[in-house]
Each structure stands twice: as structure tokens, then as C-alpha cells.
Design an enzyme around this catalytic site. Structure first.
Site: not given
Ligand code: GLC
Length: 570
Positions: A222, A281
Site C-alpha cells: 500500500d 528467501e
Molecule cells: C491506498 C489504499 C486506500 C487507503 C490508502 C491509505 O491508496 O488503496 O484504500 O485508503 O492507501 O492506506
């Protein structure tokens, strides 16, 4: 049929021994809304396990789960308070073991979401940092700073949160005394981590190992472009017309890493390489970056041989459903990713975007931007047109070489919930912008498995759902479409099956120039000719075996109608 020969140069060469992630169809599950096993209106892991057979029938290779870890759910799980525990809302760690075991039997791999840019403010680290006070080692896990101004009453810099409002919140100490500020690029409950602190990187390497040891096949990472901030945290130099720094989830082609000091900083690559070493790994594990970086010649740096295995192709998602635009972006994707030895990914919808069946129901250019959503007061889309174009666009996408991500519900042709009432909204964007941007709830609505009877919503046996469905959803229910020729569900199944049969994910790709025009796009991949007609006039097709079509009516006439894609055997 007369043999059609490709007349353009090969842009993707067939790969004999492609790794699974290079060709996979990966299905995104948003755990809150996929399937409810215990009847509380919230999706859960036992619900997913009970529905895995349907996903196997769809033909997918892997599932990517949006976060199901322990979380106060202030950003629907993207605010993690314990990276090693399943949130009780979704079940237990044992439930996940059972899910992985069943998925493995069905030949489906599991990818989980890693959220390294920030934690929840309820994470032990943040609680300890708050308690320990300024100057403590605990504070160095996050980005705490003294405020500016005489009494530190002004935020340390001018950055804004992606969800609206300032990116800084001031702590209030014991006795109500205001003290330091902390950075949060998203909600104030999502403090950003300090990646220059070696303990942070080590902890995340161990989190990767923890889940790899449990058998997960990969991670989606993310906000991968945000983990490292520019030294000194300088002000953001670009301002919108109100004089405020423009919050945008990533770097646009016009912006530079220099001017946007919180995205795409060069130091991030060291951490990508460390993640990659951990993945290496193990055998056959893959890492996919959510890196909102444009254009692709900048994004490709993220998938160099010792970095991520793949990254979402958001430039593709944002491309209009138009012949020339799609031709350019596909060529650019294959050339740019190919130049670093990576495959491209393709994606049209996810949990942050207005569903593509709805986006295409608007005239070009009128679709709200990512994270903004659509509310009841907005102009409403043409649902039938949107669905038809979405089917054609998906059929165009699933013939391409590389790996494809599909978002739960798109295989049913689900539209966005565009008339969701404010009282149901949960996305922090809605609250932080005081409703100015309605947010992403409309694409996160519980799935209709069975056509609703009586009080049921086809999602939960009790009829409960954490968000209400639009009235139209019962028409899209899976049981209404299953086995029905011409349904969106059967179209997806067919496309995925043919994709597999002809090994299109690893195929040899070239444009078919003599069929291509301002309104038609055609390509060849491993002996399959894919033609899309963007309209308005019907196109006479060469005779031949039709492998799949986005509109069932093609079987009747050998005409490709407007907003229709066909796959022909060459
Ligand atoms: C990313 C995710 C989103 C989230 C953001 C903060 O863009 O896809 O849903 O709100 O990160 O984590």
C-alpha cells in the site's frame, strides 16, 4: 476463415516459462463486502472460504485481499493496529489457515495487503510514542515535530492529507497542554511511519516473513510511493487556485519528486530492495506495488529486476475508452515495463475507484477523480451504456499479455452505488472534506450472491449489510447470471478460460494495423485476434471462429457493433 496476418511489429514476445505472477488473473477481495458467513452484515473469512468454489469456477489464479488485520477500521482496515492478527470482525488466524488450505486445493494463491506507510494510532508503537513524550526513542518510529509559530501552534509544514484537511495533528498532553504534531498523509488516525528508523524496516521484513511462512504467495504494498519523505520535510511548492498544496495520491506526469516532497523520494528504492530480498528467501513469492507514479517511464523504475515484481498500471485504468488512447497506453506499457524485463499489469477497477461499469456510463471527462466518488446530487450515469462499454473494455483487457487484476463484483457487471445516502458513509474522505468529496463507499457495497428474496440482500443470510445495496443489485446477483448465456459472469468465465487455453498472459502480441482506425482497435496475441469497435458504426468482421464476444448478439450477425469486443481464432 482467411488467415489474417499481423502487420505490426511484435511488442511482447511469447514467454515459455513465465512465473505465475506475470500471467495471473488476480481477483481482489474487499473482505467487508465479499461474503458474510456469520450473518452480522460484515463480510468475513469463513464467508470467503464458503464461496471459494465460485472463484475457482471463474478461473482466477490468485486472490489479493485488502487488509483483514486487526484495526479500529477508521479507514476500512488500512489503519492496522496489529499486523500479525486477523481482526475479529473478519474471524481468526485459524480461519485464514483454513482459507489458505482450501484455496490451495483449488489451485488459488493468496496475496495479502501490506500497509507500511502508516499504522493505526492504536498500534502499540504509536501508543508508546505518545506516552513517552518528545525526544524519546519511541517518538522516532513516527514523524513527530514541534510546531511553528510562537507557541508551536502552527503545523510544521504546509502538507495536506489526501483525505482532505491538514496532514498534521497536534497532540494534546496531560492536563490539556498542546504539544508536538505528528504527520499523517491520510486520516489523523493513520500516523506515518519514519522509515529512516532501522527498527521500522526490520519489523516490516519480519511481518513479510510471518505471512510468507503461513503460505501466502505475495503482498500488495500500500502507498508504496509514500514511505520515504524528503529530508527536512520542506513545504510542498505546488498550490491550487486557493493557495493550498494540492493533495493527490501520487505523482502526476507534470510533477517532480523535488516539488512534491512526500511522494516518490529516491530513498524508497533501498527499502523496496530489502522487501525483495525477503521475498527471494522463499520460492515463487511476488510483491506488487501500489505506486501512484506517472508516467510509466518513471513507474518502471519500481519493477527493475531487484525491486517489485509488478506494480499496478493506474495509467491504464485512467485511460479513456477510445481507440487511440488505448493503443498508446498499451504500447507504452509493454515497451516501458519490457525495457526493465518486467511484465505489465492491467486493471480497470478497485476499492478506491468508481467502478468501471459506472465510469463508462458518463461522457468522457466527466467522471469524478479517484477518491471522490459519486453522490446522489451528481449527474447520474447511463447504466446500460456503462455496462456495455465495461464488458467491451474488460474483453479488450483480458486478451493482453501480462497479469490482470479484477475487482470483486466486476464479474457481475456491478455498477457503483451512486445514490448512497450520507448517513451510511464511512470513508474518512467524506468526513474530512465535510461531504465535498463523497468518497469511495459506492464501490465497496456488499456483493449480491443470490437475487434478493424478501428481506434478503443476497449477501448475508440475515439480510444485514454494513452498507445498503442500490435497488438494482438484485438484477446483477450471481445466481441470476450463472449459466446464462450473454451474462457478464459467463463472459468473464469464457474470457478467462480462453486466455488460459491460448496462454495469452505469456503470449506474443502485436497490433493489427490494417483493422485499426480511429474507432477500431485490433491486436493479435498467440493466435487470437481481439477486435474492439468503439463505434458508432457496425464493423463487418472476417469470418472465423468466434472464441468470445462481449455482446451475445454477435453470434447472430457477423457484425461487430459499437462498444463491442470480439475474440477470433486466427
Ligand atoms: C491506498 C489504499 C486506500 C487507503 C490508502 C491509505 O491508496 O488503496 O484504500 O485508503 O492507501 O492506506
Amino acid at each position: 476463415m482467411s488467415k489474417i496476418t499481423a502487420d505490426s511489429k511484435i511488442l511482447h514476445h511469447a514467454i515459455a516459462d513465465a512465473k505465475w505472477w506475470r500471467t495471473a488473473v488476480i481477483y481482489q477481495i474487499y473482505p467487508r463486502s465479499f461474503a458474510d458467513g456469520n450473518g452480522d452484515g460484515m463480510g468475513d473469512l469463513i464467508g470467503v472460504t464458503s464461496r471459494l468454489d465460485s472463484l475457482a469456477e471463474l478461473g482466477i489464479d490468485a486472490i489479493w485481499f485488502s487488509p483483514f488485520f486487526k484495526s479500529p477500521q477508521k479507514d476500512a482496515g488500512y489503519d492496522v493496529s496489529d499486523y500479525r492478527q486477523i481482526d475479529p470482525l473478519f474471524g481468526t488466524n485459524d480461519d485464514l489457515d483454513a482459507l489458505i488450505a482450501r484455496a490451495t486445493q483449488l489451485g488459488i494463491k493468496i496475496i495479502v495487503d501490506l500497509v507500511p506507510n502508516h499504522t493505526s494510532d492504536q498500534h502499540e508503537w504509536f501508543k508508546a510514542a505518545v506516552a513517552a513524550g518528545p525526544g524519546s526513542p519511541e517518538r522516532e518510529y513516527y514523524i513527530f515535530r514541534d510546531g511553528k509559530g510562537k507557541n508551536g501552534e502552527l503545523p510544521p509544514n504546509n502538507w495536506n492529507s489526501i483525505f482532505g484537511g491538514p496532514a498534521w495533528t497536534r497532540l494534546i498532553g496531560p492536563g490539556g497542554k498542546p504539544e508536538q504534531w505528528y504527520l499523517h498523509m491520510f486520516d489523523s488516525t493513520q500516523p506515518d511511519l519514519e522509515w529512516n528508523n532501522p527498527v521500522v524496516a526490520e519489523e516490516f521484513e519480519n511481518i513479510l516473513r510471518f505471512w510468507f511462512d503461513k503460505g501466502v504467495a505475495g503482498f500488495r504494498v500500500d502507498v508504496a510511493h509514500g514511505m520515504v519523505k524528503r529530508d527536512g520535510l520542506p513545504d510542498h511548492k505546488e498550490h491550487d487556485k486557493d493557495g493550498k498544496p494540492t493533495p493527490h495520491l501520487g505523482l502526476t506526469p507534470e510533477q517532480s519528486e523535488e516539488r512534491v516532497p512526500y511522494w516518490v523520494q529516491p530513498g524508497v528504492h533501498e527499502f523496496i530492495r530489502r522487501f525483495r530480498k525477503v521475498a527471494d528467501e522463499y520460492e515463487d513469492r511476488a510483491l506488487c506495488a501500489e505506486a501512484s507514479v506517472s508516467p510509466l517511464n518513471r513507474l518502471k523504475l519500481w519493477v527493475r529486476p531487484d525491486e517489485y515484481h509488478q506494480t499496478f498500471n493506474f495509467d491504464y485504468l485512467e485511460t479513456k475508452f477510445e481507440s487511440a488512447a488505448l493503443k498508446n497506453i498499451v504500447t507504452e506499457s509493454l515497451v516501458e515495463f519490457g525495457s526493465v524485463g518486467a511484465g505489465s499489469t492491467w486493471v480497470l477497477s478497485n476499492h478506491d475507484q468508481v467502478r468501471h461499469a459506472t465510469r463508462y456510463g458518463y461522457d468522457h471527462g466527466k467522471v469524478p477523480k479517484q477518491g471522490d466518488g459519486i453522490g446522489p446530487d451528481y449527474p447520474q450515469p447511463d447504466e446500460a451504456l456503462g455496462l456495455r462499454k465495461a464488458q467491451a473494455a474488460t474483453a479488450f483487457m483480458l486478451g493482453l499479455p501480462g497479469s490482470a487484476y479484477i475487482y470483486q463484483g466486476e464479474e457481475l457487471g456491478l455498477p457503483e452505488h451512486t445514490t448512497l445516502e450520507s448517513k451510511y458513509r464511512e470513508d474518512p474522505t467524506f468526513f474530512r472534506t465535510k461531504g465535498e468529496r463523497v468518497g469511495r463507499d459506492g464501490c465497496r457495497v456488499p456483493l449480491p450472491w443470490e437475487s434478493a428474496v424478501n428481506a434478503s440482500n443476497g449477501f448475508s443470510a440475515t439480510g444485514l449489510g454494513w452498507l445498503p445495496q442500490p435497488e438494482s443489485y438484485h438484477r446483477y446477483a450471481r445466481d441470476v447470471q450463472r449459466g446464462v448465456a450473454g451474462s457478464t459472469l459467463e463472459l468473464y468465465k469464457r474470457l478467462i478460460a480462453v486466455r488460459k487455453e491460448f496462454n495469452l498472459g505469456a503470449g506474443e502480441f502485436s497490433w493489427h494495423d490494417s483493422l485499426t482506425s480511429e474507432t477500431v482497435l485490433a491486436y493479435s496475441n498467440n493466435g487470437v485476434l481481439v477486435v474492439t469497435n468503439f463505434g458508432p458504426d457496425p464493423l463487418a468482421l472476417p469470418k472465423g471462429e468466434i472464441l468470445a464476444t462481449s455482446q451475445h448478439d454477435l453470434w447472430v450477425a457477423d457484425l461487430l457493433e459499437a462498444n463491442q469486443t470480439v475474440w477470433l481464432k486466427q
